[in-house]
Design a protein around this motif. Structure first.
Motif, mmCIF file in Angstrom:
data_model
loop_
_atom_site.group_PDB
_atom_site.id
_atom_site.type_symbol
_atom_site.label_atom_id
_atom_site.label_comp_id
_atom_site.label_asym_id
_atom_site.label_seq_id
_atom_site.Cartn_x
_atom_site.Cartn_y
_atom_site.Cartn_z
ATOM 1 N N LEU A 100 0.834 -1.204 0.000
ATOM 2 C CA LEU A 100 0.000 0.000 0.000
ATOM 3 C C LEU A 100 0.867 1.252 0.000
ATOM 4 O O LEU A 100 1.916 1.289 0.636
ATOM 5 N N THR A 101 0.378 2.283 -0.673
ATOM 6 C CA THR A 101 1.007 3.588 -0.560
ATOM 7 C C THR A 101 0.618 4.166 0.800
ATOM 8 O O THR A 101 -0.314 3.680 1.455
ATOM 9 N N GLU A 102 1.314 5.207 1.223
ATOM 10 C CA GLU A 102 0.959 5.822 2.509
ATOM 11 C C GLU A 102 -0.483 6.320 2.534
ATOM 12 O O GLU A 102 -1.199 6.048 3.509
ATOM 13 N N PRO A 103 -0.967 7.030 1.503
ATOM 14 C CA PRO A 103 -2.375 7.435 1.553
ATOM 15 C C PRO A 103 -3.330 6.239 1.664
ATOM 16 O O PRO A 103 -4.289 6.294 2.440
ATOM 17 N N MET A 104 -3.055 5.163 0.927
ATOM 18 C CA MET A 104 -3.911 3.969 1.022
ATOM 19 C C MET A 104 -3.929 3.425 2.441
ATOM 20 O O MET A 104 -4.988 3.111 2.990
ATOM 21 N N TYR A 105 -2.754 3.299 3.029
ATOM 22 C CA TYR A 105 -2.614 2.755 4.371
ATOM 23 C C TYR A 105 -3.401 3.584 5.388
ATOM 24 O O TYR A 105 -4.185 3.047 6.178
ATOM 25 N N TYR A 106 -3.230 4.881 5.337
ATOM 26 C CA TYR A 106 -3.910 5.742 6.306
ATOM 27 C C TYR A 106 -5.418 5.825 6.060
ATOM 28 O O TYR A 106 -6.195 5.924 7.016
ATOM 29 N N ILE A 107 -5.837 5.759 4.822
ATOM 30 C CA ILE A 107 -7.280 5.740 4.535
ATOM 31 C C ILE A 107 -7.896 4.476 5.127
ATOM 32 O O ILE A 107 -8.963 4.541 5.762
ATOM 33 N N GLU A 167 -5.008 13.554 11.009
ATOM 34 C CA GLU A 167 -4.857 13.381 12.460
ATOM 35 C C GLU A 167 -3.998 12.162 12.798
ATOM 36 O O GLU A 167 -3.074 12.245 13.605
ATOM 37 N N ILE A 168 -4.290 11.026 12.164
ATOM 38 C CA ILE A 168 -3.556 9.790 12.450
ATOM 39 C C ILE A 168 -2.077 9.945 12.105
ATOM 40 O O ILE A 168 -1.209 9.473 12.836
ATOM 41 N N SER A 169 -1.802 10.625 10.989
ATOM 42 C CA SER A 169 -0.408 10.797 10.543
ATOM 43 C C SER A 169 0.245 12.033 11.157
ATOM 44 O O SER A 169 1.359 12.387 10.778
ATOM 45 N N LYS A 170 -0.457 12.665 12.090
ATOM 46 C CA LYS A 170 0.038 13.878 12.756
ATOM 47 C C LYS A 170 0.395 14.966 11.745
ATOM 48 O O LYS A 170 1.391 15.651 11.862
ATOM 49 N N GLY A 171 -0.450 15.068 10.700
ATOM 50 C CA GLY A 171 -0.304 16.109 9.688
ATOM 51 C C GLY A 171 0.701 15.798 8.597
ATOM 52 O O GLY A 171 0.845 16.572 7.654
ATOM 53 N N ARG A 172 1.361 14.672 8.676
ATOM 54 C CA ARG A 172 2.378 14.320 7.689
ATOM 55 C C ARG A 172 1.768 13.945 6.347
ATOM 56 O O ARG A 172 2.321 14.236 5.297
ATOM 57 N N ILE A 173 0.599 13.315 6.366
ATOM 58 C CA ILE A 173 -0.085 12.897 5.144
ATOM 59 C C ILE A 173 -1.398 13.666 5.043
ATOM 60 O O ILE A 173 -2.194 13.672 5.975
ATOM 61 N N ARG A 174 -1.582 14.304 3.900
ATOM 62 C CA ARG A 174 -2.847 14.982 3.612
ATOM 63 C C ARG A 174 -3.377 14.417 2.309
ATOM 64 O O ARG A 174 -2.646 14.331 1.329
ATOM 65 N N VAL A 175 -4.630 14.017 2.321
ATOM 66 C CA VAL A 175 -5.254 13.424 1.145
ATOM 67 C C VAL A 175 -6.301 14.401 0.621
ATOM 68 O O VAL A 175 -7.199 14.808 1.364
ATOM 69 N N GLY A 176 -6.159 14.777 -0.629
ATOM 70 C CA GLY A 176 -7.133 15.659 -1.261
ATOM 71 C C GLY A 176 -8.305 14.863 -1.806
ATOM 72 O O GLY A 176 -8.251 13.632 -1.896
#
Length: 105
Positions: free
Chosen positions: A9-16, A35-44
């Motif tokens: 999984l990509t990071e966005p996939m994992y966090y979603i 929130e989960i990534s502490k702002g490191r990952i933002r998904v548009g």
């Protein structure tokens, strides 16, 4: 086919998928990822809805509710297994590299 496509999984996939351990709508998923990534990952929205469509097609998630344009989703058992497999894979990467990386610090 789904297993091959979603084997890593990509990071966005994992966090979603982590966010969808709880039923959420699109806006709530985006907020949870941040929130989960502490702002490191933002998904548009473009990335989010593309991935949600792929996940839903492969029964990794399922739609739970539709209210007008607002749609809610939750991870399926199949999706949970993919998420657990990815979690184990990431832990293996950390374990494999830890001896080598600790020597370099």
């Amino acid at each position: 086919m789904a297993r091959e496509q979603f084997q890593n999984l990509t990071e966005p996939m994992y966090y979603i998928l982590i966010a969808l351990l709880i039923e959420r709508c699109g806006v709530d998923i985006m907020d949870a990822v941040s929130e989960i990534s502490k702002g490191r990952i933002r998904v548009g929205p473009g990335t989010l809805y593309t991935l949600l469509g792929k996940f839903e097609k492969e029964t990794i998630i399922r739609e739970t509710e539709v209210k007008g344009r607002k749609r809610s989703y939750i991870i399926t058992e199949k999706g949970k297994q993919i998420l657990l497999d990815e979690y184990a894979r990431l832990n293996t990467l950390i374990k494999d590299g830890s001896l080598y990386m600790e020597e370099k610090q």
